[in-house]
Design a protein around this motif. Structure first.
Motif, PDB file in Angstrom:
ATOM      1  N   SER A  41       0.806  -1.122  -0.221  1.00  0.00           N
ATOM      2  CA  SER A  41       0.110  -0.062   0.109  1.00  0.00           C
ATOM      3  C   SER A  41       0.913   1.211   0.011  1.00  0.00           C
ATOM      4  N   SER A  42       0.298   2.390  -0.466  1.00  0.00           N
ATOM      5  CA  SER A  42       0.996   3.557  -0.343  1.00  0.00           C
ATOM      6  C   SER A  42       1.656   4.134   0.905  1.00  0.00           C
ATOM      7  N   GLU A  43       0.945   3.658   1.950  1.00  0.00           N
ATOM      8  CA  GLU A  43       1.270   3.751   3.424  1.00  0.00           C
ATOM      9  C   GLU A  43       2.438   2.998   3.789  1.00  0.00           C
ATOM     10  N   GLN A  44       2.761   1.826   3.289  1.00  0.00           N
ATOM     11  CA  GLN A  44       3.346   0.877   3.451  1.00  0.00           C
ATOM     12  C   GLN A  44       4.915   1.445   2.757  1.00  0.00           C
ATOM     13  N   ARG A  45       4.662   1.695   1.601  1.00  0.00           N
ATOM     14  CA  ARG A  45       5.843   2.053   0.532  1.00  0.00           C
ATOM     15  C   ARG A  45       6.257   3.425   1.429  1.00  0.00           C
ATOM     16  N   ASP A  46       5.614   4.071   1.996  1.00  0.00           N
ATOM     17  CA  ASP A  46       6.086   5.541   2.545  1.00  0.00           C
ATOM     18  C   ASP A  46       7.105   5.124   3.658  1.00  0.00           C
ATOM     19  N   LYS A  47       6.824   3.905   4.387  1.00  0.00           N
ATOM     20  CA  LYS A  47       7.865   3.603   5.548  1.00  0.00           C
ATOM     21  C   LYS A  47       8.956   2.740   5.015  1.00  0.00           C
ATOM     22  N   VAL A  48       9.533   2.461   3.938  1.00  0.00           N
ATOM     23  CA  VAL A  48      10.687   2.075   3.557  1.00  0.00           C
ATOM     24  C   VAL A  48      11.678   2.871   3.396  1.00  0.00           C
ATOM     25  N   LEU A  49      12.917   2.839   3.632  1.00  0.00           N
ATOM     26  CA  LEU A  49      13.941   3.628   3.652  1.00  0.00           C
ATOM     27  C   LEU A  49      14.104   4.375   2.380  1.00  0.00           C
ATOM     28  N   PRO A  50      14.198   5.609   2.237  1.00  0.00           N
ATOM     29  CA  PRO A  50      13.926   6.628   1.256  1.00  0.00           C
ATOM     30  C   PRO A  50      15.103   5.974   0.182  1.00  0.00           C
ATOM     31  N   TYR A  51      16.253   5.530   0.331  1.00  0.00           N
ATOM     32  CA  TYR A  51      17.476   5.117  -0.319  1.00  0.00           C
ATOM     33  C   TYR A  51      16.894   3.995  -1.073  1.00  0.00           C
ATOM     34  N   ILE A  52      16.285   3.097  -0.468  1.00  0.00           N
ATOM     35  CA  ILE A  52      15.660   1.663  -1.034  1.00  0.00           C
ATOM     36  C   ILE A  52      14.541   2.196  -2.143  1.00  0.00           C
ATOM     37  N   ARG A  53      13.655   2.798  -1.715  1.00  0.00           N
ATOM     38  CA  ARG A  53      12.717   3.237  -2.421  1.00  0.00           C
ATOM     39  C   ARG A  53      13.273   4.148  -3.555  1.00  0.00           C
ATOM     40  N   ALA A  54      14.123   4.843  -3.745  1.00  0.00           N
ATOM     41  CA  ALA A  54      14.819   5.327  -4.932  1.00  0.00           C
ATOM     42  C   ALA A  54      15.484   4.458  -5.873  1.00  0.00           C
ATOM     43  N   TRP A  55      16.251   3.738  -5.258  1.00  0.00           N
ATOM     44  CA  TRP A  55      16.916   2.457  -6.016  1.00  0.00           C
ATOM     45  C   TRP A  55      15.885   1.618  -6.694  1.00  0.00           C
ATOM     46  N   ALA A  56      14.744   1.202  -6.154  1.00  0.00           N
ATOM     47  CA  ALA A  56      13.793   0.235  -6.722  1.00  0.00           C
ATOM     48  C   ALA A  56      12.996   1.223  -7.595  1.00  0.00           C
ATOM     49  N   ASP A  57      12.569   2.420  -7.510  1.00  0.00           N
ATOM     50  CA  ASP A  57      11.834   3.014  -8.467  1.00  0.00           C
ATOM     51  C   ASP A  57      12.607   3.412  -9.692  1.00  0.00           C
ATOM     52  N   SER A  58      13.964   3.314  -9.645  1.00  0.00           N
ATOM     53  CA  SER A  58      14.775   3.711 -11.095  1.00  0.00           C
ATOM     54  C   SER A  58      14.486   2.658 -11.828  1.00  0.00           C
ATOM     55  N   ALA A  59      13.933   1.407 -11.640  1.00  0.00           N
ATOM     56  CA  ALA A  59      13.455   0.429 -12.616  1.00  0.00           C
ATOM     57  C   ALA A  59      12.309   0.559 -13.235  1.00  0.00           C
ATOM     58  N   GLN A  60      11.439   1.741 -12.728  1.00  0.00           N
ATOM     59  CA  GLN A  60      10.200   1.738 -13.354  1.00  0.00           C
ATOM     60  C   GLN A  60       9.996   1.718 -14.935  1.00  0.00           C
ATOM     61  N   GLY A  61      10.906   2.532 -15.591  1.00  0.00           N
ATOM     62  CA  GLY A  61      10.910   2.445 -16.925  1.00  0.00           C
ATOM     63  C   GLY A  61      11.597   1.302 -17.783  1.00  0.00           C
ATOM     64  N   MET A  62      12.192   0.502 -17.045  1.00  0.00           N
ATOM     65  CA  MET A  62      12.775  -0.715 -17.832  1.00  0.00           C
ATOM     66  C   MET A  62      11.835  -1.557 -18.665  1.00  0.00           C
ATOM     67  N   SER A  63      12.398  -1.778 -19.940  1.00  0.00           N
ATOM     68  CA  SER A  63      11.567  -2.591 -20.843  1.00  0.00           C
ATOM     69  C   SER A  63      11.950  -4.185 -20.520  1.00  0.00           C
ATOM     70  N   GLY A  64      11.055  -4.950 -20.988  1.00  0.00           N
ATOM     71  CA  GLY A  64      10.905  -6.398 -20.765  1.00  0.00           C
ATOM     72  C   GLY A  64      12.434  -6.721 -21.404  1.00  0.00           C
ATOM     73  N   THR A  65      12.873  -6.346 -22.480  1.00  0.00           N
ATOM     74  CA  THR A  65      14.025  -6.636 -23.063  1.00  0.00           C
ATOM     75  C   THR A  65      15.205  -6.443 -22.198  1.00  0.00           C
ATOM     76  N   GLU A  66      15.152  -5.251 -21.574  1.00  0.00           N
ATOM     77  CA  GLU A  66      16.319  -4.930 -20.573  1.00  0.00           C
ATOM     78  C   GLU A  66      16.426  -5.790 -19.366  1.00  0.00           C
ATOM     79  N   VAL A  67      15.150  -6.015 -18.808  1.00  0.00           N
ATOM     80  CA  VAL A  67      15.094  -6.789 -17.689  1.00  0.00           C
ATOM     81  C   VAL A  67      15.551  -8.168 -17.996  1.00  0.00           C
ATOM     82  N   PHE A  68      15.203  -8.734 -19.335  1.00  0.00           N
ATOM     83  CA  PHE A  68      15.756  -9.981 -19.543  1.00  0.00           C
ATOM     84  C   PHE A  68      17.378 -10.078 -19.752  1.00  0.00           C
ATOM     85  N   HIS A  69      17.994  -9.023 -20.549  1.00  0.00           N
ATOM     86  CA  HIS A  69      19.290  -9.025 -20.445  1.00  0.00           C
ATOM     87  C   HIS A  69      20.166  -8.683 -19.071  1.00  0.00           C
TER      88      HIS A  69
END
Length: 483
Positions: free
Chosen positions: A341-369
């Motif tokens: 939930s958005s409430e749960q995500r807000d509790k994650v360390l900002p560093y971890i959120r920034a790291w994970a969110d950076s993958a949002q635009g990755m294509s399927g091909t990029e994830v495969f490689h």
């Protein structure tokens, strides 16, 4: 095969060493001879933890009264010469992401709902069956995805050698607890260096076993549980218990009668004639600090003087391999966080959120490689190391860093620049250990990594034990700060 406990002059040892500092091998010998009580040992650990813990913050679910009750039960069994198992009455801590029945698994983050675990995970079950006193869990960072003690759930864990530094991670509390003397035995986990990195930065010993040697639940590619101790012999003792089979681990190895007891009696003669590769360049990530280089080269010289055939190696990792694994793990974490939930995500360390969110635009091909880099690392590691009996290297290119930092770069876009030496052996499934090989001018420990062929966990322990006997004198263990 039963573990051989070498006879020791226990009365002399006890008179010179605080009980919380005694290795498990010596405690067991003293219990057998009725020269020590598990109650006295547990009380010594509790008293010592009370001095350290307000500053160290290494524990979670610390239960001293329950531990003393278990110690009294153990004392009664030893009086009757009927110990419950190999580790009866020995204090042990367990990383908090290893399930213990009835306890929640926060995974280091405030975002997780605290639900009691239905059963012990295999490492905890084996400890309980062996009679060990599991008196506390130990801390970890959010989702185990940092090499530090920074957590949105736990207090900030620190390094006992220098409280301004972190203990490493993700087995942060285990590394700190072992170095500080919270008893002899500790269990952590490792998927890219999470046992060996804190071991290096806290000056202790740890073995990341071959994948499947120590059953774990849930299993995952590259994930291993292993011992964290002050001595190699204590880690070998733990391996005899931890390596028992468990059907819950779908990657576990078949049960095998391994002579773990040989480790305690291994001498430096074991080194003679061994072909050892010396890897001083990870091929990726941060540059090697001069003091780390000097300590590892000194270790290589000592091994060569003892009769090893030491040969320099070329790097086999690449930045593309490291980046690919990083990007895949980002997408995995991004996907996991999307389920919150958005409430749960807000509790994650900002560093971890920034790291994970950076993958949002990755294509399927990029994830495969990105995913293919794990296999490429495996192939390259096995190919590069197959010419040697063992490979030595730094554990990390640097020593312990600021406790408040999420990692050595403190940059979520460069999070894995320090694991180029450790992560290859998670992917290749080979055993790899960290053993202290020196200190910086400021007194911070430096770890030597010893890696062996797949399944040669015993050999890695034996070479570690042999090196333990020829390395330069060790600094005294850190003591609690004055109140």
């Amino acid at each position: 095969m039963g573990f051989f406990i070498e006879p020791q002059p226990i009365s002399l040892i006890v008179s010179m060493t605080a009980l919380h500092d005694l290795p498990a091998t010596e405690l067991l010998a003293a219990y057998q001879r009725h020269e020590l009580s598990p109650v006295d040992v547990m009380q010594s650990v509790i008293d010592h933890v009370s001095q350290w813990e307000p500053r160290l913050c290494a524990t979670y679910l610390y239960r001293p009264e329950k531990a003393l009750a278990q110690a009294r039960e153990s004392e009664a069994r030893w009086r009757q010469n009927t110990p419950a198992g190999l580790l009866d009455g020995i204090p042990v801590t367990i990383k908090e992401n290893i399930a213990t029945q009835g306890d929640p698994l926060p995974a280091g983050t405030a975002a997780v709902k605290l639900v009691p675990a239905a059963a012990d995970a295999p490492p905890a079950a084996r400890m309980r069956e062996a009679g060990a006193i599991m008196f506390s869990k130990t801390t970890m960072p959010d989702y185990g995805m940092l090499s530090s003690g920074l957590s949105s759930f736990h207090h900030l864990s620190r390094n006992p050698w220098d409280l301004s530094k972190g203990p490493g991670g993700s087995s942060a509390g285990g590394g700190a607890a072992a170095a500080a003397g919270y008893g002899p035995l500790h269990i952590g986990t490792d998927i890219g260096g999470s046992l060996r990195l804190p071991a290096s930065w806290c000056g202790i010993y740890s073995l990341k076993p071959s994948l499947g040697r120590v059953p774990i639940d849930p299993p995952y590619t590259g994930r291993a549980a292993g011992p964290m101790t002050r001595t190699v012999a204590d880690s070998a003792l733990m391996m005899q218990v931890l390596s028992a089979p468990d059907v819950r681990d779908t990657m576990s190895l078949p049960a095998q009668d391994i002579a773990w007891g040989m480790v305690a009696t291994t001498t430096p003669d074991f080194i003679r004639g061994k072909r050892i590769g010396l890897l001083m360049d990870a091929g990726c990530g941060l540059p090697l600090e001069p003091e780390v280089r000097a300590a590892v080269e000194r270790a290589a010289d000592l091994l060569q003087q003892a009769g090893a055939l030491v040969t320099p190696m070329q790097p086999f990792m690449t930045q593309a391999m490291l980046d690919g694994m990083d990007h895949f793990w980002r997408m995995r974490s991004f996907t996991d966080m999307q389920a919150l939930s958005s409430e749960q995500r807000d509790k994650v360390l900002p560093y971890i959120r920034a790291w994970a969110d950076s993958a949002q635009g990755m294509s399927g091909t990029e994830v495969f490689h990105a995913s293919q880099q794990f296999h490429l690392v495996r192939v390259a590691t096995v190919r590069a190391t197959s010419a040697f009996d063992y490979v030595i290297s730094p554990v990390a290119p640097h020593v312990a860093f600021k406790a408040e930092w999420a990692g050595p770069t403190n940059d979520p876009m460069r999070p894995l620049e320090h694991i180029g030496f450790t992560v290859p052996y998670n992917m290749s499934e080979q055993p790899a250990a960290s053993v202290n090989c020196g200190y910086t001018a400021a007194g911070l420990p430096i770890g030597l990594q010893i890696a062996g062929a797949r399944f040669d966990d015993l050999g890695v322990l034996q070479l570690s034990r042999a090196f333990e006997q020829i390395r330069d004198p060790q600094h005294p263990w850190p003591q609690p700060p004055a109140a």
